[in-house]
Structures are given as structure tokens and as C-alpha cells.
Design a protein around this motif. Structure first.
Motif, mmCIF file in Angstrom:
data_model
loop_
_atom_site.group_PDB
_atom_site.id
_atom_site.type_symbol
_atom_site.label_atom_id
_atom_site.label_comp_id
_atom_site.label_asym_id
_atom_site.label_seq_id
_atom_site.Cartn_x
_atom_site.Cartn_y
_atom_site.Cartn_z
ATOM 1 N N LEU A 1 1.125 -0.652 -0.264
ATOM 2 C CA LEU A 1 0.097 -0.047 -0.181
ATOM 3 C C LEU A 1 0.493 1.333 -0.243
ATOM 4 O O LEU A 1 2.374 1.246 0.495
ATOM 5 N N LYS A 2 0.696 2.016 -0.370
ATOM 6 C CA LYS A 2 1.587 3.365 -0.486
ATOM 7 C C LYS A 2 1.133 4.173 0.374
ATOM 8 O O LYS A 2 -0.171 4.042 1.209
ATOM 9 N N PRO A 3 2.219 4.888 0.949
ATOM 10 C CA PRO A 3 1.890 5.627 2.365
ATOM 11 C C PRO A 3 1.053 6.116 2.650
ATOM 12 O O PRO A 3 0.785 6.759 1.399
ATOM 13 N N TYR B 1 -7.698 2.975 1.967
ATOM 14 C CA TYR B 1 -7.697 1.933 1.665
ATOM 15 C C TYR B 1 -9.226 0.415 2.151
ATOM 16 O O TYR B 1 -9.759 -0.783 1.727
ATOM 17 N N ILE B 2 -8.665 1.185 3.921
ATOM 18 C CA ILE B 2 -10.100 0.263 4.501
ATOM 19 C C ILE B 2 -11.347 0.541 3.988
ATOM 20 O O ILE B 2 -12.718 -0.195 3.907
ATOM 21 N N LYS B 3 -11.879 1.669 3.371
ATOM 22 C CA LYS B 3 -13.095 2.283 3.552
ATOM 23 C C LYS B 3 -13.887 1.686 1.607
ATOM 24 O O LYS B 3 -14.616 1.180 1.380
ATOM 25 N N ARG B 4 -12.767 1.356 0.784
ATOM 26 C CA ARG B 4 -13.012 0.788 -0.384
ATOM 27 C C ARG B 4 -13.071 -0.454 0.073
ATOM 28 O O ARG B 4 -13.574 -1.302 -0.870
ATOM 29 N N MET C 1 -8.226 0.742 -7.618
ATOM 30 C CA MET C 1 -6.754 0.177 -6.449
ATOM 31 C C MET C 1 -5.899 1.750 -7.103
ATOM 32 O O MET C 1 -4.902 1.525 -6.668
ATOM 33 N N ALA C 2 -5.754 0.980 -8.072
ATOM 34 C CA ALA C 2 -3.873 1.255 -8.633
ATOM 35 C C ALA C 2 -3.417 2.869 -8.129
ATOM 36 O O ALA C 2 -1.868 3.280 -8.079
ATOM 37 N N ASP C 3 -4.337 3.987 -7.729
ATOM 38 C CA ASP C 3 -3.648 5.045 -7.412
ATOM 39 C C ASP C 3 -3.060 4.530 -5.553
ATOM 40 O O ASP C 3 -2.533 6.129 -5.197
ATOM 41 N N ILE C 4 -3.527 3.953 -4.357
ATOM 42 C CA ILE C 4 -2.964 3.574 -3.733
ATOM 43 C C ILE C 4 -2.194 2.825 -3.847
ATOM 44 O O ILE C 4 -1.372 2.455 -2.423
ATOM 45 N N MET C 5 -2.075 1.884 -4.703
ATOM 46 C CA MET C 5 -1.173 0.485 -4.189
ATOM 47 C C MET C 5 0.158 0.714 -5.721
ATOM 48 O O MET C 5 0.196 1.375 -6.779
ATOM 49 N N GLU C 6 0.844 -0.408 -5.319
ATOM 50 C CA GLU C 6 2.291 -0.114 -5.630
ATOM 51 C C GLU C 6 1.571 -1.952 -6.934
ATOM 52 O O GLU C 6 0.850 -2.533 -6.589
ATOM 53 N N THR C 7 1.344 -1.228 -7.586
ATOM 54 C CA THR C 7 1.245 -2.211 -9.228
ATOM 55 C C THR C 7 2.028 -2.196 -10.531
ATOM 56 O O THR C 7 3.237 -1.408 -10.634
ATOM 57 N N ASN C 8 1.273 -3.141 -10.920
ATOM 58 C CA ASN C 8 2.271 -3.543 -12.120
ATOM 59 C C ASN C 8 1.457 -2.599 -13.720
ATOM 60 O O ASN C 8 0.163 -2.036 -13.287
ATOM 61 N N PRO C 9 1.882 -2.909 -14.603
ATOM 62 C CA PRO C 9 1.897 -1.725 -15.403
ATOM 63 C C PRO C 9 0.533 -2.189 -16.448
ATOM 64 O O PRO C 9 -0.082 -1.068 -17.218
#
Length: 103
Positions: free
Chosen positions: A10-12, A18-21, A79-87
Motif C-alpha cells: 500500500l502507498k503510505p 484502502y479500508i474504506k474501499r 485501486m491503482a492510485d493507492i497501491m504499488e501496481t504492475n503496468p
């Protein structure tokens, strides 16, 4: 029934979001997971490192194998804006080896 564990990042600063979603998980996504055989699915947060630790039981596919479905791709994009993601927006996910289990 098989257990499967993995970790994500998760991005700091996005813990509450994250919990809300996940508190508002889309019903069609929850249904897809259940229909695919995923149950008893928990995600834990290590607040010191922002590492997410997930555990699920599977009688069919892993949630990680559902990435070709439109609803999962939509969730990944959400979810991509708040987590580390792949392309492809999938979360960077590392499978974990079980080394102990007490039933």
C-alpha cells in the motif's frame, strides 16, 4: 480446500482509504470471488511498512487468477492510485510459502 497467502504494498498514507474501499467492496466483485471458489478471505496491514498480507481459502481459482475478468480489471484500476501496481494495474503481489499451520 487450499489456503493461499500473498503480500502486496500500500502507498503510505492511504490506509484509511484502502479500508474504506474494501468496506464498500462492489457486490459483483464479491460474488465473482465466491463463484470462483474463494472464501475466508482476509487482508491484514503492517502499519510500519504499509505491507498488506492476504490469506484466502480456495476450492477453485485464486483471486489472483481472475485478472482477465472485466470487473477485476475495473477494481484494479480503481485501486491503482493507492497501491504499488504492475503496468496492467494489477497489484504487485508476491506469493508466500506456508511454513507452519496449526489446525
Amino acid at each position: 480446500m487450499q489456503r493461499f497467502a500473498f503480500k502486496m504494498k500500500l502507498k503510505p498514507g492511504f490506509e484509511a482509504e484502502y479500508i474504506k474501499r474494501h468496506d464498500e467492496i462492489w457486490p459483483e466483485l464479491a460474488q465473482l470471488l465466491k463463484e470462483a471458489g474463494v472464501s475466508d478471505y482476509s487482508i491484514f496491514l503492517d502499519e510500519e511498512t504499509s505491507t498488506l498480507f492476504a490469506v484466502q481459502k480456495q476450492s477453485g481459482q485464486s483471486s489472483q487468477d481472475l485478472g482477465t475478468t472485466a470487473i477485476v480489471q475495473k477494481w484494479w484500476a480503481y485501486m491503482a492510485d493507492i497501491m504499488e501496481t504492475n503496468p496492467d494495474n494489477s497489484p504487485v503481489s508476491i506469493s508466500l510459502k506456508e511454513v507452519f499451520y496449526l489446525a
